[in-house]
Design a protein around this motif. Structure first.
Motif, mmCIF file in Angstrom:
data_model
loop_
_atom_site.group_PDB
_atom_site.id
_atom_site.type_symbol
_atom_site.label_atom_id
_atom_site.label_comp_id
_atom_site.label_asym_id
_atom_site.label_seq_id
_atom_site.Cartn_x
_atom_site.Cartn_y
_atom_site.Cartn_z
ATOM 1 N N ARG A 115 -14.235 -7.644 -8.145
ATOM 2 C CA ARG A 115 -14.707 -6.308 -7.762
ATOM 3 C C ARG A 115 -14.072 -5.856 -6.458
ATOM 4 O O ARG A 115 -13.716 -4.689 -6.289
ATOM 5 C CB ARG A 115 -16.229 -6.317 -7.626
ATOM 6 C CG ARG A 115 -16.968 -6.617 -8.915
ATOM 7 C CD ARG A 115 -18.453 -6.759 -8.655
ATOM 8 N NE ARG A 115 -19.170 -7.257 -9.804
ATOM 9 C CZ ARG A 115 -20.021 -8.284 -9.780
ATOM 10 N NH1 ARG A 115 -20.262 -8.917 -8.644
ATOM 11 N NH2 ARG A 115 -20.642 -8.663 -10.871
ATOM 12 N N ARG A 159 -22.400 3.685 1.230
ATOM 13 C CA ARG A 159 -23.261 2.799 0.434
ATOM 14 C C ARG A 159 -23.065 3.066 -1.060
ATOM 15 O O ARG A 159 -23.008 2.131 -1.878
ATOM 16 C CB ARG A 159 -24.730 2.985 0.817
ATOM 17 C CG ARG A 159 -25.647 1.951 0.173
ATOM 18 C CD ARG A 159 -27.103 2.225 0.486
ATOM 19 N NE ARG A 159 -27.409 2.104 1.895
ATOM 20 C CZ ARG A 159 -27.645 0.946 2.507
ATOM 21 N NH1 ARG A 159 -27.587 -0.187 1.834
ATOM 22 N NH2 ARG A 159 -27.952 0.928 3.796
ATOM 23 N N ASP A 160 -22.919 4.350 -1.425
ATOM 24 C CA ASP A 160 -22.708 4.696 -2.820
ATOM 25 C C ASP A 160 -21.342 4.219 -3.316
ATOM 26 O O ASP A 160 -21.191 3.863 -4.493
ATOM 27 C CB ASP A 160 -22.838 6.207 -3.016
ATOM 28 C CG ASP A 160 -24.275 6.689 -2.899
ATOM 29 O OD1 ASP A 160 -25.178 5.866 -3.141
ATOM 30 O OD2 ASP A 160 -24.494 7.864 -2.548
ATOM 31 N N ARG A 185 -21.750 0.643 -4.106
ATOM 32 C CA ARG A 185 -22.492 0.522 -5.365
ATOM 33 C C ARG A 185 -21.589 0.837 -6.559
ATOM 34 O O ARG A 185 -21.705 0.217 -7.628
ATOM 35 C CB ARG A 185 -23.691 1.475 -5.350
ATOM 36 C CG ARG A 185 -24.858 0.999 -4.480
ATOM 37 C CD ARG A 185 -25.921 2.062 -4.410
ATOM 38 N NE ARG A 185 -27.061 1.640 -3.593
ATOM 39 C CZ ARG A 185 -27.962 2.477 -3.083
ATOM 40 N NH1 ARG A 185 -27.859 3.785 -3.313
ATOM 41 N NH2 ARG A 185 -28.964 2.019 -2.357
ATOM 42 N N HIS A 186 -20.716 1.804 -6.381
ATOM 43 C CA HIS A 186 -19.792 2.194 -7.449
ATOM 44 C C HIS A 186 -18.958 0.994 -7.906
ATOM 45 O O HIS A 186 -18.663 0.857 -9.109
ATOM 46 C CB HIS A 186 -18.879 3.322 -6.944
ATOM 47 C CG HIS A 186 -17.860 3.775 -7.941
ATOM 48 N ND1 HIS A 186 -18.137 4.677 -8.947
ATOM 49 C CD2 HIS A 186 -16.543 3.440 -8.093
ATOM 50 C CE1 HIS A 186 -17.052 4.883 -9.672
ATOM 51 N NE2 HIS A 186 -16.064 4.155 -9.174
ATOM 52 N N ASP A 229 -20.003 -2.096 -7.408
ATOM 53 C CA ASP A 229 -20.960 -3.186 -7.634
ATOM 54 C C ASP A 229 -20.760 -4.336 -6.650
ATOM 55 O O ASP A 229 -20.820 -5.511 -7.018
ATOM 56 C CB ASP A 229 -20.844 -3.695 -9.076
ATOM 57 C CG ASP A 229 -22.087 -4.480 -9.512
ATOM 58 O OD1 ASP A 229 -23.164 -4.268 -8.904
ATOM 59 O OD2 ASP A 229 -21.973 -5.303 -10.442
ATOM 60 N N GLY A 233 -21.901 -6.618 -3.403
ATOM 61 C CA GLY A 233 -23.159 -7.066 -2.826
ATOM 62 C C GLY A 233 -23.218 -6.920 -1.321
ATOM 63 O O GLY A 233 -22.239 -6.519 -0.666
ATOM 64 N N ASP A 234 -24.368 -7.282 -0.755
ATOM 65 C CA ASP A 234 -24.600 -7.114 0.679
ATOM 66 C C ASP A 234 -23.619 -7.911 1.527
ATOM 67 O O ASP A 234 -23.164 -7.443 2.572
ATOM 68 C CB ASP A 234 -26.033 -7.526 1.034
ATOM 69 C CG ASP A 234 -27.068 -6.557 0.489
ATOM 70 O OD1 ASP A 234 -26.682 -5.422 0.130
ATOM 71 O OD2 ASP A 234 -28.256 -6.920 0.424
#
Length: 354
Positions: free
Chosen positions: A50, A80-81, A84-85, A87, A89-90
């Motif tokens: 990713r 942040r989005d 997320r796009h 995928d 992680g923190d």
């Protein structure tokens, strides 16, 4: 900026040999290339895939070409989005935001992604240019920066008076008019200074602890790098501020051969500042000698346009000078009323790659 002002005539730089992040109890090389990502212990196998897609998006991103945006508006979509796009992680978000984009806190996650994308792109392009890390450090130390500007300024017909006491800043009609120093008065229309000269025009925004350490060895687990930067992200320590470690040595002509100078710094958050930098100091053991200082972080109380006194910020704990560059651009904006435009060195500069 240094190329545009041509101060690089009087400065020599050398690449910093490594950039590292501390996670899971050990140091990791900050990955940016595909090979480094593949070999990194920072991510699992799926996150690596990713992250490669994410970095491919960053490197192909062009602000004025919507085809490279993957249906995300860079001026509205938050960072942040974007994570997320893809995928991510923190853990990946943490080292990407703090060691590639060089943000000092997590506020950027809720802000439009354009600035962060450009920061990561700059990091990647700089790394590609200099191989070991994206950072340069001046030979003979940071003192060469002001010295270079002194030389350039003298060529342009300006004068420098060093080691002079400032007794008074003379105001007339609410504007700066002169500086009084040791019995002499120097007239001026504008004054640019750091917070120490105008304590009544600045306010405290926090405290910074710095520990300068003398070593006779490189830092462990950095592949014996003679110079490097290490960032310990805030979330790893349940803090609000990252801890920064900067190592330089005889390779940059700042110490005798076989000796190393490391600086550990962070924002103070408790009543025991030295304990706060302990995670950074632990990476340097054994330490020959250390020097601890705690100073106030001061910021101007106004933009200076009315008084024509333009004040910089105090140095924060970062070791990569990103925030200092932002401060310079802010000063330029306040003084001139316009943005600093990055241009190529002036025509006739024979070596634009110096």
């Amino acid at each position: 900026m240094l190329l545009y002002t041509e101060v690089t005539r009087y400065l020599d730089f050398k690449v910093v040999e490594g950039s590292f992040v501390f996670k899971g109890g050990k140091l990791h090389k900050v990955p940016c290339t595909e090979t480094e990502t593949q070999n990194s212990d920072l991510m699992g196998m799926f996150d690596k895939r990713r992250f490669r897609k994410f970095m491919s998006f960053i490197l192909n991103f062009e602000e004025n070409d919507p085809r490279t945006h993957q249906d995300m508006d860079p001026r509205r979509t938050t960072m942040r989005d974007v994570f997320r796009h893809f995928d991510l992680g923190d853990d990946v978000m943490e080292f990407t935001g703090h060691t590639l984009a060089l943000h000092v806190n997590d506020n950027y996650l809720e802000q439009p992604c354009l600035t962060t994308i450009n920061r990561i792109k700059l990091y990647s392009e700089s790394l590609a240019r200099y191989n070991f890390s994206p950072f340069l450090y001046p030979l003979f130390g940071l003192g060469e920066l002001p010295q270079g500007f002194v030389r350039l300024s003298a060529v342009c017909g300006n004068s420098y008076m060093l080691n002079r006491r400032v007794d008074e800043i003379v105001m007339e009609g609410g504007h700066v008019a002169a500086v009084r120093s040791e019995g002499e008065v120097f007239r001026c229309k504008q004054l640019i200074c750091d917070p120490s000269y105008v304590p009544e025009r600045v306010k405290k925004a926090g405290r910074v602890i710095r520990v300068i350490c003398l070593l006779n060895h490189p830092i462990k687990n950095t592949h014996d790098a003679n110079s490097c930067q290490i960032i310990i992200p805030q979330a790893h320590l349940n803090r609000k501020s990252d801890i920064y470690v900067c190592l330089v040595s005889y390779s940059h002509n700042v110490a005798t051969e076989g000796k190393y100078i490391a600086a550990v710094s962070t924002m103070v958050e408790t009543s025991n500042p030295e304990k706060e930098v302990q995670p950074g100091l632990a990476l340097l053991e054994p330490i020959m000698e250390k020097f601890v200082s705690v100073s106030n972080l001061m910021v101007p109380t106004d933009d200076g346009r009315r008084s024509q006194i333009f004040i910089s910020r105090s140095y924060d704990p970062t070791t990569h000078f990103e925030t200092d560059t932002e401060d310079i651009m802010d000063l330029y904006r306040r003084i001139t009323g316009s943005e600093f435009i990055f241009r190529n060195p002036r025509d006739g500069d024979s070596d634009s790659d110096e």
